[in-house]
Enzyme design. Structure first.
Site, PDB file in Angstrom:
ATOM      1  N   ASP A 209      33.467  61.567  35.637  1.00 36.49           N
ATOM      2  CA  ASP A 209      34.019  62.856  36.871  1.00 36.49           C
ATOM      3  C   ASP A 209      33.573  63.493  36.556  1.00 36.49           C
ATOM      4  OD1 ASP A 209      35.606  63.981  38.781  1.00 36.49           O
ATOM      5  OD2 ASP A 209      37.110  64.561  37.532  1.00 36.49           O
TER       6      ASP A 209
ATOM      7  N   ASP B 270      29.902  66.389  38.025  1.00 31.34           N
ATOM      8  CA  ASP B 270      30.423  67.713  38.251  1.00 31.34           C
ATOM      9  C   ASP B 270      29.396  69.073  37.922  1.00 31.34           C
ATOM     10  OD1 ASP B 270      33.035  67.008  40.234  1.00 31.34           O
ATOM     11  OD2 ASP B 270      33.452  69.157  39.147  1.00 31.34           O
TER      12      ASP B 270
ATOM     13  N   TYR C  30      42.042  56.400  34.109  1.00 26.31           N
ATOM     14  CA  TYR C  30      42.602  57.009  35.515  1.00 26.31           C
ATOM     15  C   TYR C  30      44.036  56.247  36.303  1.00 26.31           C
ATOM     16  CZ  TYR C  30      39.111  60.808  37.182  1.00 26.31           C
ATOM     17  OH  TYR C  30      38.435  61.985  37.578  1.00 26.31           O
TER      18      TYR C  30
ATOM     19  N   LYS D 192      32.056  57.399  24.330  1.00 28.10           N
ATOM     20  CA  LYS D 192      33.166  58.315  22.683  1.00 28.10           C
ATOM     21  C   LYS D 192      33.443  56.868  21.539  1.00 28.10           C
ATOM     22  CE  LYS D 192      33.351  62.035  21.629  1.00 28.10           C
ATOM     23  NZ  LYS D 192      32.967  63.166  21.105  1.00 28.10           N
TER      24      LYS D 192
ATOM     25  N   ASP E 155      29.705  63.769  24.851  1.00 22.54           N
ATOM     26  CA  ASP E 155      29.403  65.122  24.305  1.00 22.54           C
ATOM     27  C   ASP E 155      28.288  65.792  24.441  1.00 22.54           C
ATOM     28  OD1 ASP E 155      29.545  63.593  22.554  1.00 22.54           O
ATOM     29  OD2 ASP E 155      30.417  65.447  21.321  1.00 22.54           O
TER      30      ASP E 155
END
Ligand code: IPM
Ligand code: MG
Length: 370
Positions: free
Chosen positions: A250, A254, A142, A193, A226
């Site tokens: 983020d 959600d 970000y 990751k 993932d």
């Protein structure tokens, strides 16, 4: 001693509507629990751009730095889509997070029993769910440099963002996650990751370091983000606290919102370092956005913002009992079947308006007084 101070930034879209209901709750606490706040209001996002030409005026930023807690609604809307990136409504929110250094974003995903059938997952997968996602909020892709869009000198363009984390940035958010786990079920799962990103390798090593040196009693596990997201929708109750970076957090939060029935239910707290008075720098906001498609129609669910205020009571003002009172009141309203459209099934009767939902929470708070 002066009253604790609250800065309310209702913002855009449904922000002002859901905040109006939260104001009712704040007023109720002042009248009935003798918990008084010095409340000021100001602009953030598109509405700030309309007045000041920027999504967050310097004076507002200054105020946010000085208050005990900021309560924010939502920012953004189609009206601002064509604006230059640097003055988009979201930049106002990102500036607040960055300059207040709110590195630990707490996003609890709890499934109220009354809503277990509203999840897109089966009731038994989500009923009783109570997990906490801790998202790093002030670094990573970000904010990393270099960033931007440039010409490639061959007629095309290149878009660049940089994922960047330092030891101290990872360690401090890891500590926030371990501290929370100590008050919960004592388990942390860290997600990155590390199989494809060096920043992910560093993330994993530093989280492990904090664990081994400072929190050996907490049960720590690691997952690739993932696979972690897959596990969140497969068997979410395996988790207690999840700690992850800004972008993965983020996405994960959600997705986790769907476990609770509606994005309209999810609160969040963004916490920084302690201030001189011992309280952490803090901003509270719903996880949902400005929902321009339903703005101004009385359809928005105010619960996420009301529950964000409950988080303020708990994390800024050390009023855990009062926070629980408010959370129980929201749960009682849902159990009575009073719901905004996001929590209704087709043919499920007349939905409550945003204001009716707020009034129902007040009525439920009244009942807690006996
Ligand atoms: C969130 C939102 C924000 C983010 C946007 C509005 C900038 O999606 O708080 O999750 O990406 O962090
Ligand atoms: Mg988001």
């Amino acid at each position: 001693m002066s009253n604790p101070s609250l800065l309310i930034l209702a913002g855009d879209g449904i922000g002002p509507e859901v905040m109006a209901e939260t104001r009712k709750v704040i007023d109720w606490y002042e009248r009935n629990r003798d918990i008084r706040f010095d409340v000021t209001e100001d602009l953030v996002g598109g509405c700030a751009y309309d007045v000041h030409g920027v999504p967050l005026a310097d004076a507002t930023m200054q105020k946010a730095q000085e208050v005990d807690a900021v309560l924010l609604g939502a920012v953004g809307g189609p009206k601002y889509d064509a604006l230059d990136f640097s003055v988009k409504p979201e930049r106002g929110l990102l500036r607040l997070r960055k300059e207040m250094d709110l590195f630990a974003n707490l996003r609890p995903a709890q499934c109220f029993d009354a809503l277990a059938d509203f999840s897109s997952l089966k009731r038994e997968v989500v009923a009783g769910l109570d997990i906490m996602i801790v998202r790093e909020l002030t670094s990573g892709i970000y904010f990393g440099e270099p960033r931007g869009i440039t010409d490639d000198n061959e007629g095309g363009r290149i878009g660049v963002n940089t994922q960047r984390y330092t030891t101290s940035e990872i360690r401090r958010v890891a500590r926030a996650a371990f501290d929370l786990a100590q008050k919960r079920d004592g388990r942390v799962c860290s997600m990155e990751k590390a199989n494809v990103m060096e920043s992910g390798i560093l993330w994993r090593e530093e989280v492990q370091w904090v664990h081994d040196n400072e929190y050996p009693d907490i049960q720590l596990s690691h997952m690739y983000a993932d696979a972690g997201l897959m596990q969140i929708v497969r068997f979410p109750k395996q988790f207690d606290v999840i700690v992850t970076d800004n972008l993965f957090g983020d996405l994960l939060s959600d997705a986790a919102s769907m476990l609770t029935g509606s994005l309209g239910m999810l609160p969040s707290a963004s916490l920084g370092a302690p201030m001189a008075n011992g309280r952490p720098k803090a901003l509270y906001e719903p996880v949902h956005g400005s929902a321009p498609d339903i703005a101004g129609q009385g359809k928005a669910n105010p619960c996420a913002t009301i529950l964000s205020f409950a988080m303020a009571l708990r994390y800024s003002f050390d009023l855990g009992d009062e926070a629980a009172r408010l959370e129980n009141a929201v749960e009682a309203v849902l159990a009575k079947g009073i719901r905004t459209p996001d929590l209704m099934q087709a043919g499920g009767g007349t939905p409550a308006t945003t204001a009716q939902m707020g009034d129902a929470v007040i009525a439920a708070l009244e009942e807690t007084l006996g």
